[in-house]
Design a protein around this motif. Structure first.
Motif, mmCIF file in Angstrom:
data_model
loop_
_atom_site.group_PDB
_atom_site.id
_atom_site.type_symbol
_atom_site.label_atom_id
_atom_site.label_comp_id
_atom_site.label_asym_id
_atom_site.label_seq_id
_atom_site.Cartn_x
_atom_site.Cartn_y
_atom_site.Cartn_z
ATOM 1 N N LYS A 1 9.304 58.336 -11.327
ATOM 2 C CA LYS A 1 7.854 58.312 -11.598
ATOM 3 C C LYS A 1 7.181 57.135 -10.881
ATOM 4 O O LYS A 1 6.108 57.279 -10.282
ATOM 5 N N ASP B 1 4.336 57.519 -8.021
ATOM 6 C CA ASP B 1 3.003 56.926 -8.174
ATOM 7 C C ASP B 1 2.651 56.067 -6.967
ATOM 8 O O ASP B 1 1.525 56.102 -6.458
ATOM 9 N N GLU C 1 1.847 58.208 -4.007
ATOM 10 C CA GLU C 1 0.538 58.848 -4.170
ATOM 11 C C GLU C 1 -0.587 57.898 -3.745
ATOM 12 O O GLU C 1 -1.570 58.311 -3.121
#
Length: 632
Positions: free
Chosen positions: A622, A626, A629
Motif C-alpha cells: 500500500k 501510494d 500514485e
C-alpha cells in the motif's frame, strides 16, 4: 489356498514397463540383483540366529542355488535365508512401497547416459524388478524363518499381481523367471545356458561370502551330478592388493552400496598388533539421492573373523562421513556384539579414529595430486563433510585443510582458507565471508559494496551448514572469520585524518535523523547508524556482532528449537541522495509526521535487499502504491 489379485500402483506400473521394455543395455544385471538379494537374506538369518538362539531355523548349510530348466525355459534363484511373511511380501514386493519409485523415475528421465540409468537400479532398491527384463512372468515363493506357512507372489509385470498362501514352501525365498526367448541383438542372452550363468556369477558375485551352487548338466547315461560352487567366496579385504583387480573391488562396492557405478576411490587399511582389523572402504563418485534425509542408511559393514555381524555399523564412522561405504573385519570382537556395546567399546573408537584419518588423508591426496577427482568429491560431498567442522573438533583442522569455498577472487574456482590468507591485503586482519542462498544473491547484496569497491576478497557461502561452522571454527591461523553482514565494518585506513574528520562531521549532521528513526521504527530495530559498508545502496540491515543471523534463527526453529528473534541494526548510506534528502527534510520540517512512512519504506527496502520478508507485506504494498500514485 485362496489366491488374491491386487493392482500395482501407477508409478509401479510405469517402473515395470521400463524394465520390460528395458532402457538398460546390459540385461545380465538381473542375475546380479537376485543373487545380491539372496546374499542379504542369508546374512540377516545368521544375524537373527546369533541374537535369538531359540529361532526355529536351519542354519547348518546356508547357501544360494541357481536352477535352470531348458525345456520349461525357467531360471530359479533360491536361498534358505530369512525369508518373508505374507505381509512382508505384500509390502516389499507387491507395492514397491519402500523403493522411492517416484524419485527413481524422475532420476531415470534425467540420466544422461545408459551407464547412469543402469546405476539407478540398485540405488533405489528396485533390483528385484529387473527380473522382468529377462522374463515374461516372475514367481516368488517365500517362507519366513520360524513360521510354518509360505507365500507365493506372481506377476507378468502388467497391471496386477497375485498373492497366495502355501503350505509346502521351504525356508527362505525362491525367484523363478519364465524366460523370454533369447535375443542376442538386444543383449538378451540364453539364461538357461550353464556357461552363461557361470560367467555372470564370476563377473559380478565371486566375492560373495555364501556358496552359490548350480547343478551341472548331466551327460548321457550319467547319474545326477553333484552341485558345483560357482564363486570363490574369498574375502577381498583379506587378500593382498596384487591378488585383486580393480574390477573385483568395484563389484564388491556395488554389492555393498547398491550403487552400480564405479567408486571414486578404494581405500585399504590393515592394522596389526594388540588389536587387529582389516578395512576396505570406498568413496562413491556420486552422492545418493537420500544423503540428507533422516532415513538415510549409513554405516560400514562389520565382520568378526570373516563372520558378518552388522550391515550398517554407525559407530565406525561419524555422520559427516556417512557417504563412505565398505567393510571392516575385526579379529577380537565378540560375535554377539550389540550396537549399544559398540558405542562404548574402546577398540571401536580406536578404529573410528584411524578410519577418519585415513579418509581425510585420501581427500587431501585428491586435492594435492588429482584436481579433477577432488572437484568431483567436493561437488558431491563437500556439504556433508563440512558438518564435521561443527561436530568433530578433534579432526577440525584436517577437515578445514581439505575444504574449499567459492570466493569473489574467481568465478568458477573455489579457494582454500590457506590460499585466501596468502592473498590478503596489507593491513587486513580478518577473513571475510557472507552467507546466502546462492552466489548471485550474495554478490548482489548491499553488504558487499565496500568490499567490492576496495577489491577485498570475500568467501561466498551458500550451504545451510555454512551458517553454523563459521561460528564453531571462529578463526584460521590467527585470522578471525568475520561476516560482512555482522557488526561494524570500517575498511578505511586507520589514522587517515581526512576520513576521520569526514566521519565526525557526518555523525554530527545525521545525529538527529538517526535518533528520530530509532524511535519511530521501535521494536523492529536495535539501532540506526551510518554505514561504512555501503557505496551504492541507500540502506542495509545487519546483525550485531554476536547475534544469530536470521537464516540461523530459522534453521533452529525448523529443528523445533525456539530462539528469541534478534533485533537488527539499520545502517544508512550518508552519501546516497535518498538518505541525504531524508536528512534534509528532517532538519527543515517541524512537522515530521509525513516522514514516518519514508523511514518505514527505507527500512523495508533494506530487509528486502538481503532476501528477507516485510513484516507486513500488505502495508508495504500500500505504501509503495501510494508513493507511485503521487508521482503520476
Amino acid at each position: 489356498m485362496t489366491t488374491e489379485t491386487f493392482e500395482f500402483q501407477v508409478e509401479a506400473r510405469q517402473l515395470l514397463q521400463l524394465m520390460i521394455h528395458s532402457v538398460y543395455s546390459n540385461k545380465d544385471v538381473f542375475l546380479r540383483e537376485l543373487v545380491s538379494n539372496a546374499s542379504d537374506a542369508l546374512d540377516k538369518l545368521r544375524l537373527e540366529k546369533l541374537r535369538d538362539d531359540s529361532l526355529d531355523a536351519d542354519v547348518s548349510d546356508l547357501h544360494i542355488r541357481i536352477d535352470v530348466d531348458k525345456e520349461a525355459r525357467t531360471l530359479t534363484v533360491r536361498d534358505n535365508g530369512i525369508g518373508m511373511s505374507y505381509d512382508e511380501v505384500g509390502q516389499l514386493i507387491g507395492t514397491i512401497a519402500n523403493s522411492g519409485t517416484a524419485t527413481f523415475l524422475q532420476e531415470l528421465k534425467e540420466a544422461k547416459d545408459a551407464a547412469g540409468a543402469e546405476g539407478l537400479i540398485g540405488q533405489f532398491g528396485v533390483g528385484f524388478y529387473s527380473g522382468f527384463m529377462a522374463a515374461d512372468e516372475v514367481t516368488l515363493v517365500s517362507r519366513r524363518a520360524g513360521e510354518s506357512q509360505g507365500t507365493r507372489w506372481t506377476s507378468r509385470g502388467e497391471a496386477t499381481y497375485t498373492l497366495e498362501k502355501v503350505d509346502d514352501a521351504p525356508q527362505g525365498t525362491s525367484v523363478t523367471l519364465h524366460l523370454k526367448p533369447a535375443d542376442p541383438e538386444n543383449q538378451l542372452h540364453d539364461y538357461t545356458s550353464p556357461w552363461q550363468i557361470k560367467e555372470i556369477v564370476k563377473r559380478y558375485s565371486d566375492f560373495i561370502t555364501w556358496p552359490i551352487r548350480m547343478v551341472p548338466e548331466a551327460g548321457d547315461g550319467d547319474s545326477a551330478p553333484e552341485p558345483e560352487t560357482l564363486n570363490s567366496m574369498k574375502a577381498l579385504w583379506a587378500r593382498s592388493r596384487d591378488e585383486v583387480s580393480d574390477d573385483e573391488y568395484h563389484e564388491l562396492y556395488k554389492h555393498i552400496s547398491h550403487d552400480w557405478r564405479e567408486p571414486l576411490e578404494t581405500i585399504r587399511l590393515q592394522a596389526e598388533g594388540t588389536f587387529e582389523y582389516q578395512a576396505l572402504l570406498f568413496v562413491p563418485a556420486h552422492a545418493p539421492h537420500d544423503l540428507f534425509t533422516r532415513d538415510f542408511k549409513r554405516g560400514i559393514q562389520l565382520y568378526v573373523k570373516r563372520v558378518f555381524i552388522m550391515d550398517d555399523c554407525e559407530a565406525l564412522l561419524p555422520p559427516y562421513l556417512r557417504f563412505v561405504k565398505g567393510v571392516v573385519d575385526a579379529a577380537d570382537l565378540s560375535l554377539n556384539v550389540s550396537r549399544e556395546i559398540l558405542q562404548q567399546d574402546r577398540h571401536i573408537r580406536m578404529m573410528q579414529r584411524r578410519l577418519i584419518k585415513k579418509v581425510l588423508a585420501t581427500v587431501k591426496e585428491f586435492m594435492t595430486k588429482d584436481a579433477d577427482r577432488y572437484a568431483t568429491f567436493w561437488r558431491e560431498f563437500g556439504t556433508v563433510l563440512k558438518e564435521g567442522l561443527v561436530t568433530d573438533s578433534e579432526n577440525r583442522d584436517a577437515i578445514l585443510a581439505v575444504s574449499s569455498f567459492a570466493t569473489t577472487h574467481a568465478d568458477d574456482e573455489p579457494t582454500t582458507l590457506a590460499r585466501y590468507v596468502e592473498r590478503m591485503k596489507d593491513g587486513q586482519d580478518d577473513i571475510y565471508y557472507l552467507t546466502g542462498e546462492s552466489r548471485q544473491s550474495i554478490e548482489n547484496s548491499p553488504h558487499m559494496e565496500a568490499f567490492r569497491d576496495k577489491g577485498i576478497e570475500v568467501l561466498l557461502l551458500t550451504d545451510a551448514v555454512d551458517e553454523v561452522w563459521v561460528d564453531a571454527v571462529g578463526e584460521y591461523e590467527g585470522k578471525r572469520l568475520r561476516s560482512v553482514a555482522k557488526g561494524e565494518i570500517d575498511l578505511d585506513a586507520q589514522g587517515d585524518e581526512k576520513a576521520d574528520e569526514e566521519r565526525e562531521k557526518q555523525a554530527e549532521d545525521y545525529a538527529g535523523l538517526l535518533g528520530w528513526m530509532r524511535e519511530r521504527l521501535g521494536e523492529d530495530i536495535k539501532e540506526v547508524r551510518l554505514s561504512a559498508r555501503l557505496t551504492v545502496s541507500p540502506a542495509c540491515v545487519v546483525s550485531d556482532a554476536h547475534d544469530l543471523t536470521p537464516a540461523l534463527e530459522n534453521m533452529y526453529r525448523a529443528m523445533g528449537q525456539e530462539v528469541p528473534r534478534a533485533q537488527r541494526i539499520l545502517e544508512l548510506n550518508p552519501g546516497h541522495p535518498l538518505v541525504k534528502g531524508l536528512n534534509q527534510a528532517y532538519n527543515e520540517r517541524e512537522d515530521r509526521s509525513g516522514l514516518v512512512e519514508s523511514a518505514e519504506l527505507l527500512h523495508t527496502l533494506a530487509v528486502l535487499a538481503e532476501g528477507g520478508q516485510p513484516k507486513d507485506p500488505a502495508r508495504f504494498v500500500k505504501l509503495v502504491a501510494d508513493r507511485l500514485e503521487r508521482t503520476l
